[in-house]
Write a protein that holds these residues in place. Structure first.
Motif, PDB file in Angstrom:
ATOM      1  N   LEU A  51      10.838 -20.600  -7.554  1.00  0.00           N
ATOM      2  CA  LEU A  51      10.210 -21.457  -6.547  1.00  0.00           C
ATOM      3  C   LEU A  51      11.038 -21.534  -5.263  1.00  0.00           C
ATOM      4  N   ALA A  52      12.326 -21.266  -5.373  1.00  0.00           N
ATOM      5  CA  ALA A  52      13.206 -21.381  -4.204  1.00  0.00           C
ATOM      6  C   ALA A  52      13.033 -20.202  -3.249  1.00  0.00           C
ATOM      7  N   ARG A  53      12.610 -19.067  -3.813  1.00  0.00           N
ATOM      8  CA  ARG A  53      12.497 -17.843  -2.996  1.00  0.00           C
ATOM      9  C   ARG A  53      11.157 -17.772  -2.273  1.00  0.00           C
ATOM     10  N   TYR A  54      11.158 -17.177  -1.075  1.00  0.00           N
ATOM     11  CA  TYR A  54       9.875 -16.872  -0.427  1.00  0.00           C
ATOM     12  C   TYR A  54       9.114 -15.884  -1.316  1.00  0.00           C
ATOM     13  N   PRO A  55       7.793 -16.028  -1.367  1.00  0.00           N
ATOM     14  CA  PRO A  55       7.027 -15.155  -2.273  1.00  0.00           C
ATOM     15  C   PRO A  55       7.072 -13.687  -1.849  1.00  0.00           C
ATOM     16  N   GLU A  56       7.107 -12.798  -2.845  1.00  0.00           N
ATOM     17  CA  GLU A  56       7.146 -11.359  -2.552  1.00  0.00           C
ATOM     18  C   GLU A  56       5.816 -10.730  -2.945  1.00  0.00           C
ATOM     19  N   ARG A  57       5.006 -10.487  -1.933  1.00  0.00           N
ATOM     20  CA  ARG A  57       3.633 -10.046  -2.171  1.00  0.00           C
ATOM     21  C   ARG A  57       3.540  -8.560  -2.524  1.00  0.00           C
ATOM     22  N   GLU A  58       4.406  -7.747  -1.905  1.00  0.00           N
ATOM     23  CA  GLU A  58       4.211  -6.294  -2.002  1.00  0.00           C
ATOM     24  C   GLU A  58       4.224  -5.720  -3.423  1.00  0.00           C
ATOM     25  N   PRO A  59       5.196  -6.092  -4.273  1.00  0.00           N
ATOM     26  CA  PRO A  59       5.179  -5.507  -5.635  1.00  0.00           C
ATOM     27  C   PRO A  59       3.900  -5.876  -6.395  1.00  0.00           C
ATOM     28  N   VAL A  60       3.372  -7.041  -6.129  1.00  0.00           N
ATOM     29  CA  VAL A  60       2.140  -7.449  -6.829  1.00  0.00           C
ATOM     30  C   VAL A  60       0.938  -6.699  -6.248  1.00  0.00           C
ATOM     31  N   GLU A  61       1.010  -6.376  -4.965  1.00  0.00           N
ATOM     32  CA  GLU A  61      -0.070  -5.569  -4.371  1.00  0.00           C
ATOM     33  C   GLU A  61      -0.121  -4.184  -5.004  1.00  0.00           C
ATOM     34  N   VAL A  62       1.042  -3.654  -5.359  1.00  0.00           N
ATOM     35  CA  VAL A  62       1.068  -2.333  -6.021  1.00  0.00           C
ATOM     36  C   VAL A  62       0.339  -2.433  -7.365  1.00  0.00           C
ATOM     37  N   VAL A  63       0.577  -3.516  -8.109  1.00  0.00           N
ATOM     38  CA  VAL A  63      -0.069  -3.704  -9.418  1.00  0.00           C
ATOM     39  C   VAL A  63      -1.586  -3.908  -9.232  1.00  0.00           C
ATOM     40  N   ALA A  65      -3.469  -2.961  -6.728  1.00  0.00           N
ATOM     41  CA  ALA A  65      -4.101  -1.727  -6.238  1.00  0.00           C
ATOM     42  C   ALA A  65      -4.311  -0.748  -7.396  1.00  0.00           C
ATOM     43  N   ALA A  66      -3.308  -0.624  -8.267  1.00  0.00           N
ATOM     44  CA  ALA A  66      -3.442   0.286  -9.413  1.00  0.00           C
ATOM     45  C   ALA A  66      -4.593  -0.184 -10.304  1.00  0.00           C
ATOM     46  N   HIS A  67      -4.712  -1.486 -10.482  1.00  0.00           N
ATOM     47  CA  HIS A  67      -5.786  -2.041 -11.303  1.00  0.00           C
ATOM     48  C   HIS A  67      -7.166  -1.664 -10.723  1.00  0.00           C
ATOM     49  N   LEU A  68      -7.260  -1.667  -9.390  1.00  0.00           N
ATOM     50  CA  LEU A  68      -8.545  -1.365  -8.750  1.00  0.00           C
ATOM     51  C   LEU A  68      -8.746   0.133  -8.513  1.00  0.00           C
ATOM     52  N   GLY A  69      -7.699   0.925  -8.772  1.00  0.00           N
ATOM     53  CA  GLY A  69      -7.812   2.378  -8.556  1.00  0.00           C
ATOM     54  C   GLY A  69      -7.802   2.749  -7.083  1.00  0.00           C
ATOM     55  N   ILE A  70      -7.056   1.982  -6.273  1.00  0.00           N
ATOM     56  CA  ILE A  70      -6.928   2.304  -4.844  1.00  0.00           C
ATOM     57  C   ILE A  70      -5.434   2.304  -4.485  1.00  0.00           C
ATOM     58  N   GLY A  71      -5.129   2.738  -3.267  1.00  0.00           N
ATOM     59  CA  GLY A  71      -3.727   2.760  -2.841  1.00  0.00           C
ATOM     60  C   GLY A  71      -3.286   1.387  -2.342  1.00  0.00           C
ATOM     61  N   PRO A  72      -1.997   1.060  -2.476  1.00  0.00           N
ATOM     62  CA  PRO A  72      -1.511  -0.251  -2.009  1.00  0.00           C
ATOM     63  C   PRO A  72      -1.762  -0.474  -0.512  1.00  0.00           C
ATOM     64  N   ALA A  73      -1.773   0.606   0.279  1.00  0.00           N
ATOM     65  CA  ALA A  73      -1.997   0.439   1.722  1.00  0.00           C
ATOM     66  C   ALA A  73      -3.467   0.139   2.030  1.00  0.00           C
ATOM     67  N   GLU A  74      -4.324   0.299   1.026  1.00  0.00           N
ATOM     68  CA  GLU A  74      -5.754   0.023   1.236  1.00  0.00           C
ATOM     69  C   GLU A  74      -6.107  -1.428   0.898  1.00  0.00           C
ATOM     70  N   LEU A 221      -8.632  -8.220  -0.063  1.00  0.00           N
ATOM     71  CA  LEU A 221      -9.414  -7.548   0.973  1.00  0.00           C
ATOM     72  C   LEU A 221      -8.984  -6.085   0.939  1.00  0.00           C
ATOM     73  N   ALA A 222      -9.956  -5.186   0.844  1.00  0.00           N
ATOM     74  CA  ALA A 222      -9.624  -3.764   0.725  1.00  0.00           C
ATOM     75  C   ALA A 222     -10.435  -2.961   1.727  1.00  0.00           C
ATOM     76  N   GLY A 223      -9.840  -1.882   2.212  1.00  0.00           N
ATOM     77  CA  GLY A 223     -10.539  -1.040   3.191  1.00  0.00           C
ATOM     78  C   GLY A 223      -9.679   0.138   3.602  1.00  0.00           C
ATOM     79  N   ASN A 224     -10.155   0.803   4.633  1.00  0.00           N
ATOM     80  CA  ASN A 224      -9.463   1.969   5.190  1.00  0.00           C
ATOM     81  C   ASN A 224      -8.013   1.610   5.582  1.00  0.00           C
ATOM     82  N   GLU A 225      -7.098   2.519   5.250  1.00  0.00           N
ATOM     83  CA  GLU A 225      -5.662   2.257   5.434  1.00  0.00           C
ATOM     84  C   GLU A 225      -5.284   1.805   6.848  1.00  0.00           C
ATOM     85  N   GLN A 226      -5.789   2.538   7.861  1.00  0.00           N
ATOM     86  CA  GLN A 226      -5.422   2.171   9.247  1.00  0.00           C
ATOM     87  C   GLN A 226      -5.996   0.820   9.637  1.00  0.00           C
TER      88      GLN A 226
END
Ligand SMILES: Cc1ncc(COP(=O)(O)O)c(C=O)c1O
Length: 358
Positions: A51-63, A65-74, A221-226
């Motif tokens: 709880l003391a740390r700021y939340p780290e979203r990126e590693p969970v986004e990788v999980v 994205a894999a669950h949805l079958g898309i890339g983390p940047a999408e 929210l998912a979509g085109n990488e750019q």
């Protein structure tokens, strides 16, 4: 006193109840029993340091994205689909732009669009809430910068054909097309990954409905990488809290739970629709975890008679074209048993059953 921006002063107010929802909650399309119990174990294992740390979203986004079958940047994890709608509007809309919605629909599209100063173009659904593809296409203009659609739609449970949504994306390449799949799990058709052919397409998903985590506030929210890179610029880096992020991988690893819950909802939806058919109460076939029915002038009496029996249902009369309509959420088999018993009693009490069956 400070004056809010002009766009904010004229915003409609969305009035969901923020308290007093004791009883069986069949009014907000939530999961009626909550998420997989593995999540509770995860919550109990949280440390003070977590709880003391700021939340780290990126590693969970990788999980996720894999669950949805898309890339983390999408993908961007959001504070519910509510925030997904908000960041999309903030990314693409300028004052004076146009954004198309089909009404009746989820209230937050209109609010998030109008807050930017863009103009909301509301296209009424066709008879029986059929998706108005040709009317919508006729409203497209060079000023259309967004189209926001729920599929299945709320509060009607109606769906648009995949080919119609693709046609809309093709015919309005200057507009961000948001297909909000908040009720996907109860329907099974998706446009996920179609943005690889149609870059203006975005898909939203939520963990508030089938997954039973509305209180944790997690959406996608998912979509085109750019395009997603631009959306990321608008989002706060800490938009999801650490508790929600900790729980998401756990819930994603327990797919059986969601599958069996959805199975119960789909069966319950059939039972309620069958009951309506037998009673002669007009309703609209639904592909979501709720059914909208027409009670006419008996709507308030019905809502009250159900509340007396400890069940909350939602009067949707204020939505365009929904006068006299009540929406009832479907939950587990046990909750559908309770619902149908209470409904029969309530109809008897308000004299509607005799009126219909006579
Ligand atoms: C179509 C639709 N989109 C989004 C939401 C809100 O989702 P979340 O809880 O993820 O913000 C709802 C909630 O009722 C909804 O009906």
């Amino acid at each position: 006193m400070l004056e809010a921006r002009k766009a904010v002063r004229s915003l409609p107010t969305y009035h969901p109840p923020l308290g007093g929802r004791e009883g069986l909650r069949l009014d907000f399309n939530e999961n009626t029993v909550g998420c997989s119990s593995a999540v509770l174990a995860q919550l109990r294992a949280l440390s003070l340091e977590d709880l003391a740390r700021y939340p780290e979203r990126e590693p969970v986004e990788v999980v996720a994205a894999a669950h949805l079958g898309i890339g983390p940047a999408e993908l961007l994890l959001t504070n519910g689909v509510d925030e997904a709608i908000h960041v999309l509007c903030e990314t693409f809309l300028e004052p004076g732009d146009e954004a198309i919605i089909v009404v009746p629909t989820f209230a937050m599209y209109e609010i998030s669009v109008a807050a930017t100063g863009a103009q909301v173009i509301s296209v009424p659904a066709a008879k029986d809430f059929v998706f108005p593809t040709s009317d919508l296409l006729a409203c497209l203009s060079p000023r259309t910068r967004m189209i926001a659609l729920a599929n299945p739609n709320n509060p009607t449970g109606a769906v648009a054909k995949t080919e119609d949504l693709i046609e809309i994306a093709r015919r309005g390449p200057q507009a961000a097309l948001l297909v909000d799949e908040a009720y996907f799990e109860f329907y099974g058709h998706t446009l996920l990954r179609e943005w690889r052919n149609l870059p203006n397409l975005f898909v939203a998903r939520t963990f508030s409905k089938a997954y039973g985590m509305a209180g944790l506030r997690i959406g996608v929210l998912a979509g085109n990488e750019q395009h997603m890179a631009m959306v990321r610029k608008v989002s706060s880096p800490y938009n999801l809290n650490a508790v929600a992020l900790k729980c998401l991988p756990t819930v994603l690893s327990d797919c059986n739970y969601v599958e069996q819950y959805v199975g119960q909802v789909v069966a319950g939806r059939q039972r309620l629709q069958q009951e309506y058919r037998a009673l002669g109460i007009p309703f609209w076939p639904s592909q979501a975890n709720f059914v909208l029915a027409h009670y006419g002038s008996a709507k308030t009496a019905l809502v009250q008679a159900m509340r007396k029996r400890g069940i909350l249902v939602r009067d949707r009369s204020r939505d365009p074209g929904c006068d006299g309509c009540v929406r009832i959420t479907i939950g587990t088999t046990e909750h559908t048993d309770l619902l149908l018993t209470a409904l029969r009693e309530a109809l008897e009490e308000i004299g509607l059953k005799e009126a219909i069956t006579r």
